[in-house]
Design an enzyme around this catalytic site. Sequence first.
Site, short mmCIF file in Angstrom:
data_model
loop_
_atom_site.label_atom_id
_atom_site.label_comp_id
_atom_site.label_asym_id
_atom_site.label_seq_id
_atom_site.Cartn_x
_atom_site.Cartn_y
_atom_site.Cartn_z
N GLN A 203 28.20 12.70 8.54
CA GLN A 203 27.44 11.64 7.61
C GLN A 203 26.90 12.16 6.49
O GLN A 203 26.93 11.44 5.44
CB GLN A 203 26.57 10.76 8.35
CG GLN A 203 26.37 9.32 7.76
CD GLN A 203 25.19 8.69 8.69
OE1 GLN A 203 24.09 8.94 8.96
NE2 GLN A 203 25.80 7.50 9.33
N GLU B 164 27.89 15.68 -29.90
CA GLU B 164 28.10 14.34 -30.56
C GLU B 164 27.06 13.41 -30.03
O GLU B 164 27.31 12.29 -29.75
CB GLU B 164 29.49 14.10 -29.82
CG GLU B 164 30.50 14.89 -30.69
CD GLU B 164 31.87 14.34 -30.63
OE1 GLU B 164 32.08 13.06 -30.44
OE2 GLU B 164 32.97 15.08 -30.49
N GLY C 180 28.21 28.36 -0.27
CA GLY C 180 28.52 29.62 -0.85
C GLY C 180 29.69 29.75 -1.77
O GLY C 180 29.64 30.29 -2.85
N ARG D 107 37.43 22.12 5.42
CA ARG D 107 36.57 23.02 6.05
C ARG D 107 35.80 22.51 7.30
O ARG D 107 35.17 21.22 7.31
CB ARG D 107 35.45 23.35 4.97
CG ARG D 107 34.00 24.02 5.26
CD ARG D 107 34.39 25.51 5.64
NE ARG D 107 33.46 26.18 5.84
CZ ARG D 107 33.29 27.52 5.99
NH1 ARG D 107 34.21 28.24 5.87
NH2 ARG D 107 32.09 28.10 6.04
N TRP E 170 27.43 25.55 -34.47
CA TRP E 170 27.96 25.10 -33.32
C TRP E 170 29.40 24.25 -33.61
O TRP E 170 29.53 23.16 -33.05
CB TRP E 170 26.90 24.17 -32.67
CG TRP E 170 25.50 24.63 -32.62
CD1 TRP E 170 24.49 24.01 -33.39
CD2 TRP E 170 25.19 25.67 -32.10
NE1 TRP E 170 23.41 24.59 -32.97
CE2 TRP E 170 23.62 25.75 -32.21
CE3 TRP E 170 25.84 26.47 -30.99
CZ2 TRP E 170 22.88 26.68 -31.39
CZ3 TRP E 170 24.95 27.42 -30.44
CH2 TRP E 170 23.48 27.36 -30.77
#
Length: 379
Positions: free
Chosen positions: A279, A363, A340, A268, A156
């Site tokens: 809301q 970490e 979507g 949108r 890693w």
Amino acid sequence: MNFQLSEEQQAVRQAARDFAQNILLPGVIERDAQQKFPRELIRQMGELGFLGMMVNPVWNGGGMDTVSYVLAMEEISKVDASASVMMSVNNSLVCWGLEKYGTAEQKEKYLKRVAAGEIIGAFCLSEPEAGSDATSQRTTAEDRGDHYLLNGTKNWITNGGTAGIYLVMAQTHPEKKHKGINCLIVERDLPGFVVGKKEDKMGIRGSDTHSLMFTDVKVPKANRLGEDGFGFSFAMQVLNGGRIGIAAQALGIASGAFELALRYARERKAFGKLLAEHQAIQFKLAAMATKIDAARLLILQAASLKDQQLPFVKEAAQAKLFASTIAQEVTTEAVQIHGGYGYVKEFHVERLMRDAKITQIYEGTSEIQHMVIARELMK
């Protein structure tokens, strides 16, 4: 705490934002899809001073404070977390460790080149059976008088396939357990050092993550960092500061996703009005903004304490724990707001959602951060 940014700090943030939006953004989707390491872009980051930001100018660094560093990390991470993790490792782990504990000769030979971005560095602690339990090092550094004989495997490792130098933790005195571990500066071209396979990751796919194998690698004694047996303490101290960088990365991922979601909600329409006028969406955005601001304050607090040379271990762990948690939450909500469209690559938020998860793991996992915080509280 009241954080009033200086003109220099604001300029650093703007420079990082300009680089991220104008240079990193255009090819980020392609790099993610192809797992392409942005070698040329990393070179440009070095030229702009983003790879040795906190290093003294004597050693080719920028001489900046930690606050400036986290501001830059956030802006880079908004666009490309793969680039920012490389930046974090180079700044927080390699450069800081070399400058803090390296000899004048080590700084002249290695730090100058790493801080300038001529080469990049890697930090090698994790092993196949030593992740969170970093005391269980099976990589060995046998003392042979004027050199160590290094054997073992690391995995890693960020920058594993492209680094010029590697800070490798290895056990020299098994009977002393964690107090027998050393940190060695290992050059890439030493005989017996082999870079293993590149990991096929869920997120930060543009970053260079490899396993590393060492077979009878001769490392000069002059390449040991600190006194004999200092390696584990070195690693823990380096990681304490590194958590601030990763917290800033998580913050950037979250704030980048939020900015995209807010813009989308303002453009949108659904059910005859903008998403931002519903809301349900407003409440999502309000919660996202609040979490981001709270994370930013925790990170700035930890960075400020570090700059003042005050204790910051608890605050760094709190910042990483909280920022990585809200990165997961905010990116998920950003995908939800996009509907979507959030599930396809061209709208970016699905990548940010994938990138966010690793901030809860590397970490120091979130579980380790809880342990660090609790330990500091009990002192």
